[in-house]
Design an enzyme around this catalytic site. Structure first.
Site, PDB file in Angstrom:
ATOM      1  N   ARG A 114      -5.482   1.563  -4.580  1.00 56.23           N
ATOM      2  CA  ARG A 114      -4.639   0.968  -3.558  1.00 56.23           C
ATOM      3  C   ARG A 114      -4.755  -0.553  -3.599  1.00 56.23           C
ATOM      4  NH1 ARG A 114      -8.547   3.497  -0.218  1.00 56.23           N
ATOM      5  NH2 ARG A 114      -8.026   5.291  -1.505  1.00 56.23           N
TER       6      ARG A 114
ATOM      7  N   ASP B 244      -9.749   0.073   7.235  1.00 60.29           N
ATOM      8  CA  ASP B 244     -10.174   1.223   8.035  1.00 60.29           C
ATOM      9  C   ASP B 244     -11.002   0.772   9.229  1.00 60.29           C
ATOM     10  OD1 ASP B 244      -9.043   3.274   6.469  1.00 60.29           O
ATOM     11  OD2 ASP B 244     -10.732   3.206   5.069  1.00 60.29           O
TER      12      ASP B 244
ATOM     13  N   ARG C 211       0.847  -1.208   0.000  1.00 63.59           N
ATOM     14  CA  ARG C 211       0.000   0.000   0.000  1.00 63.59           C
ATOM     15  C   ARG C 211       0.873   1.244   0.000  1.00 63.59           C
ATOM     16  NH1 ARG C 211      -4.910   2.183   2.216  1.00 63.59           N
ATOM     17  NH2 ARG C 211      -4.800   4.398   1.719  1.00 63.59           N
TER      18      ARG C 211
ATOM     19  N   ASP D 218      -6.830  -1.581   1.562  1.00 67.92           N
ATOM     20  CA  ASP D 218      -7.294  -0.514   2.449  1.00 67.92           C
ATOM     21  C   ASP D 218      -7.989  -1.162   3.633  1.00 67.92           C
ATOM     22  OD1 ASP D 218      -7.732   2.050   3.302  1.00 67.92           O
ATOM     23  OD2 ASP D 218      -9.545   2.359   2.118  1.00 67.92           O
TER      24      ASP D 218
END
Length: 270
Positions: free
Chosen positions: A210, A215, A201, A213
Site C-alpha cells: 500500500r 491505523d 491507497r 496505511d
C-alpha cells in the site's frame, strides 16, 4: 480536574429555524463548565496559569452574536469547538445553550441543548511500502497536522520493517504518532481514510502492498468495536513494527484490554 464555571451569560443573538428568529433575534443564555488545572495559578496567584473567565465570556458573546445557525445544537457544537481551540488550558467543557423565547405555543420555562466536548489522546500507526515511501508518510503527517481539530504531540522514528503476513512485497517504512484531537474516534477514522485515499491507497489485497496505511492504535483508554473500527488495534501485540516505534514515544502506555505496558508487550514479543 478543576472547574471554572460561567452561569447564565446573557447574549442577544440570531439563531433559529424560522426566518423571523434570524432577523429579529432573541436572548440566549449560555452556561459553561471549563475543566482546567488551576493548581499552579492558585499557588502563584498568576492568571497566566489559568483561563481569564472575563475573556471567555467576551469570546462566547462575540461568537454567538457574529454567527447565525438554524439549530441551537449547531450553535452549541460550534461554540464548544471554538472555545477548546482558543483556550488551550481547557481540557474539556460542559456547555449549555438555553433559549427561553423559543417559538413554542405552550407555557414553558426554556429549551436548551447541553453537550460535553474535549480533547482526546490517540496513537496512530503509519506505514508505506510503495513508491516514495517517505514522501507518502511525510505528506500524510503534514495533512494531519494542518487540521485544527488535531495536534501532533510526538512522532517516532521511521523504521524499515519486513512485510507482515504471507504476501510477497517490498519492505515497509513504519512509525507511530501521538495526537490530541477534538474528533470522535469514528470521525478521526474517516479523516485518516480520506488521507489514505488521497495517497492512492487501494484495499485490494489483505496485508498487501500500500502507498499509505494509517491505523488508530489507541483512542484514550476506550475499547471500541464497531463494523468500521476496532480499538485498541486487535493485532498490535503481534506486530513489532507497531510496538517498536510505540516504545519510543509511549513505553509506559497501558493497554486497556491486556493491562500491560507497551514495554511489557514489546519484551514479550521479542
Amino acid at each position: 480536574m478543576d472547574i471554572i464555571r460561567i452561569n447564565e451569560l446573557e447574549v442577544y443573538a440570531y439563531h433559529g429555524v424560522y426566518a423571523d428568529e434570524r432577523e429579529k433575534g432573541q436572548f440566549f443564555y449560555v452556561n459553561a463548565d471549563l475543566y482546567v488545572d488551576t493548581r499552579k495559578a492558585g499557588m502563584t496567584d498568576d492568571l497566566n496559569y489559568s483561563v481569564n473567565y472575563g475573556t471567555v465570556c467576551e469570546f462566547i458573546a462575540d461568537f454567538m452574536k457574529n454567527n447565525t445557525y438554524n439549530l441551537i445544537e449547531t450553535a452549541a457544537e460550534q461554540l464548544a469547538q471554538a472555545l477548546l481551540l482558543e483556550f488551550k488550558p481547557v481540557k474539556s467543557l460542559l456547555l449549555e445553550v438555553r433559549k427561553p423565547s423559543a417559538p413554542i405555543a405552550l407555557e414553558f420555562g426554556s429549551v436548551s441543548v447541553e453537550i460535553v466536548r474535549g480533547w482526546h489522546e490517540a496513537y496512530i500507526a503509519f506505514g508505506s511500502n510503495m513508491g516514495d515511501r517517505e514522501k507518502y508518510i511525510d505528506d500524510a503527517l503534514a495533512a494531519v497536522g494542518k487540521l485544527p481539530q488535531i495536534e501532533i504531540e510526538a512522532i517516532s522514528d521511521k523504521i524499515v520493517t519486513a512485510p507482515y503476513g504471507n504476501v510477497e512485497q517490498e519492505d515497509f517504512l513504519n512509525g507511530v504518532i501521538k495526537v490530541k484531537t477534538l474528533l470522535p474516534a469514528e470521525e478521526l477514522l474517516q479523516i485518516l481514510q480520506q488521507i489514505e485515499q488521497h495517497a492512492g491507497r487501494k484495499r485490494e489485497i489483505h496485508w498487501g502492498p500500500r502507498t499509505l496505511d494509517l491505523d488508530i492504535l489507541f483512542y484514550d483508554d476506550e475499547i471500541i468495536a464497531t463494523n468500521n473500527l476496532v480499538v485498541p488495534h486487535p493485532d498490535m501485540k503481534n506486530r513489532e513494527f507497531v510496538l517498536k516505534p510505540l516504545m519510543q514515544i509511549a513505553p509506559y502506555k497501558v493497554h486497556p484490554v491486556y493491562h500491560k505496558t507497551i514495554k511489557d508487550m514489546y519484551d514479550e514479543l521479542r
